[in-house]
Design an enzyme around this catalytic site. Structure first.
Site, mmCIF file in Angstrom:
data_model
loop_
_atom_site.group_PDB
_atom_site.id
_atom_site.type_symbol
_atom_site.label_atom_id
_atom_site.label_comp_id
_atom_site.label_asym_id
_atom_site.label_seq_id
_atom_site.Cartn_x
_atom_site.Cartn_y
_atom_site.Cartn_z
ATOM 1 N N ASP A 1 0.973 -1.154 0.057
ATOM 2 C CA ASP A 1 0.001 0.067 0.118
ATOM 3 C C ASP A 1 0.834 1.234 -0.056
ATOM 4 O O ASP A 1 1.696 1.634 0.768
ATOM 5 C CB ASP A 1 -1.005 -0.062 1.198
ATOM 6 C CG ASP A 1 -1.625 1.313 1.445
ATOM 7 O OD1 ASP A 1 -1.954 2.056 0.463
ATOM 8 O OD2 ASP A 1 -1.964 1.679 2.702
ATOM 9 N N ASN B 1 1.050 8.753 0.948
ATOM 10 C CA ASN B 1 1.481 9.782 0.802
ATOM 11 C C ASN B 1 2.669 10.005 1.768
ATOM 12 O O ASN B 1 3.758 10.647 1.496
ATOM 13 C CB ASN B 1 0.464 11.147 1.038
ATOM 14 C CG ASN B 1 -0.295 11.311 -0.061
ATOM 15 O OD1 ASN B 1 0.074 11.490 -1.262
ATOM 16 N ND2 ASN B 1 -1.841 10.863 0.207
ATOM 17 N N THR B 2 2.672 9.308 2.840
ATOM 18 C CA THR B 2 3.683 9.385 3.983
ATOM 19 C C THR B 2 4.391 8.101 4.033
ATOM 20 O O THR B 2 5.669 8.078 4.164
ATOM 21 C CB THR B 2 2.991 9.586 5.391
ATOM 22 O OG1 THR B 2 2.380 11.026 5.218
ATOM 23 C CG2 THR B 2 3.951 9.733 6.221
ATOM 24 N N ASN B 3 3.765 6.816 4.039
ATOM 25 C CA ASN B 3 4.423 5.674 4.382
ATOM 26 C C ASN B 3 4.039 4.883 3.142
ATOM 27 O O ASN B 3 2.883 4.693 2.756
ATOM 28 C CB ASN B 3 3.960 5.125 5.695
ATOM 29 C CG ASN B 3 4.603 5.820 6.683
ATOM 30 O OD1 ASN B 3 5.761 5.969 6.666
ATOM 31 N ND2 ASN B 3 3.770 6.073 7.710
ATOM 32 N N ILE B 4 4.916 3.789 3.010
ATOM 33 C CA ILE B 4 4.519 2.415 2.001
ATOM 34 C C ILE B 4 4.572 1.352 3.012
ATOM 35 O O ILE B 4 5.443 1.058 3.881
ATOM 36 C CB ILE B 4 5.627 2.302 0.943
ATOM 37 C CG1 ILE B 4 5.714 3.460 0.230
ATOM 38 C CG2 ILE B 4 5.342 1.047 0.214
ATOM 39 C CD1 ILE B 4 6.966 3.447 -0.865
ATOM 40 N N GLY C 1 -10.427 6.927 -4.596
ATOM 41 C CA GLY C 1 -8.910 6.390 -4.548
ATOM 42 C C GLY C 1 -9.006 4.839 -4.344
ATOM 43 O O GLY C 1 -9.636 4.503 -3.686
ATOM 44 N N ASP D 1 -7.017 3.201 -2.250
ATOM 45 C CA ASP D 1 -7.079 2.875 -0.962
ATOM 46 C C ASP D 1 -8.248 2.797 -0.568
ATOM 47 O O ASP D 1 -8.615 1.751 0.507
ATOM 48 C CB ASP D 1 -6.185 3.993 -0.304
ATOM 49 C CG ASP D 1 -6.815 5.419 -0.316
ATOM 50 O OD1 ASP D 1 -7.242 5.639 -1.131
ATOM 51 O OD2 ASP D 1 -6.188 6.034 0.383
ATOM 52 N N ASP E 1 -10.263 5.489 7.536
ATOM 53 C CA ASP E 1 -8.717 5.282 7.439
ATOM 54 C C ASP E 1 -7.985 6.530 7.719
ATOM 55 O O ASP E 1 -8.172 7.709 7.151
ATOM 56 C CB ASP E 1 -8.505 4.743 6.041
ATOM 57 C CG ASP E 1 -7.080 4.165 5.686
ATOM 58 O OD1 ASP E 1 -6.177 4.766 6.282
ATOM 59 O OD2 ASP E 1 -7.029 3.663 4.673
ATOM 60 N N THR F 1 -2.672 10.311 5.931
ATOM 61 C CA THR F 1 -2.120 11.787 6.028
ATOM 62 C C THR F 1 -3.465 12.495 5.771
ATOM 63 O O THR F 1 -3.653 13.657 6.248
ATOM 64 C CB THR F 1 -1.464 11.931 4.607
ATOM 65 O OG1 THR F 1 -0.351 11.237 4.494
ATOM 66 C CG2 THR F 1 -1.035 13.375 4.197
#
Length: 256
Positions: free
Chosen positions: A6, A9-12, A107, A109, A129, A132
């Protein structure tokens, strides 16, 4: 094994599944300047840390809200394995009916969260969820995606406050000792976290009032674990919701 990824914007977030059992989950930072080779090294390192070899990966499924990283990460995976790669997007089977004005705008996600929610919990439901942005997805009793709410994420709100003030210190997001702070740090922590919790409680109430019925509420995302305990509503915390949804989507598209 299936590797689920996944890209936010901040983490994978990466998770490896053996059937329905998750073997591991890891987070790395999202960075548009990182090359495919650098990401390949990170992926290989994560796999090796958990004693998973690349030849054990028979499939990869990805969801991304950062288009500039999507192809870079896909090339990184291709350096490591010849496994089938499914990228969630138009043309990918999900099994849900999306009843918004333009389904293509939803999106990936949120689609993945909805797939996991429908398969794991009673409907109607609200899926929160917390990343960000904080998003609310509304699923009706017939498993249709009705729409949702998007609001500023807690970390983004906090950063805006810190960046616009010269004397307020940055804080960590751990549980406040009390609502009524006794110093600046306690006041900030209480204000930021309880306002996020109160916002979630309030939006749930408004959604249920509009639907005219109670919903199963599920929360996921990096900040859900620290905010949900402060909410007054009954909320199910599922840290692996996104990864579970990705694996379900892979199974629906494995033979395409």
């Amino acid at each position: 094994m299936i590797l689920a990824i996944d890209i936010g914007n901040t983490n994978i977030v990466m998770g490896c599944f053996d059937g329905k059992q998750i073997v591991f989950r890891e987070r790395i930072s999202s960075n548009q300047r990182t090359t495919d080779l650098e990401y390949a090294v990170m992926i290989k390192t994560a796999l090796e840390m958990h004693k998973v070899t690349t030849d054990m990966i028979r499939g990869v499924v990805m969801s991304s809200v950062v288009p500039s990283i999507t192809n870079t990460f896909k090339r990184a995976i291709e350096k490591l394995t010849n496994a089938k790669i499914v990228v969630v997007g138009p043309g990918v089977k999900t099994g849900i009916r999306i009843l918004i004005d333009d389904p293509a705008q939803l999106g990936s996600d949120l689609v993945v969260d909805a797939v996991a929610g429908i398969h794991g919990y009673p409907t109607p439901q609200i899926i929160i969820d917390m990343g960000t942005a904080t998003t609310f997805s509304v699923i009706d009793k017939n498993c249709n995606y009705l729409g949702g709410v998007i609001t500023t994420g807690m970390a983004v709100s906090a950063d805006a406050l810190f960046n616009k003030t010269s004397q307020l210190p940055k804080i960590g997001f751990d549980t406040p000792k009390r609502v009524i702070g006794k110093n600046t740090v306690e006041c900030l922590k209480s204000g930021i976290m309880y306002s996020a919790a109160s916002s979630i409680d309030g939006i749930i109430g408004h959604i249920e009032e509009e639907l005219g019925q109670k919903c199963t509420v599920i929360a996921t995302g990096g900040l859900a674990g620290v905010v949900v305990p402060l909410c007054k509503r009954k909320i199910i915390l599922d840290d692996d919701l996104m990864l579970k949804g990705l694996v379900i989507i892979y199974s629906k598209n494995e033979n395409n």
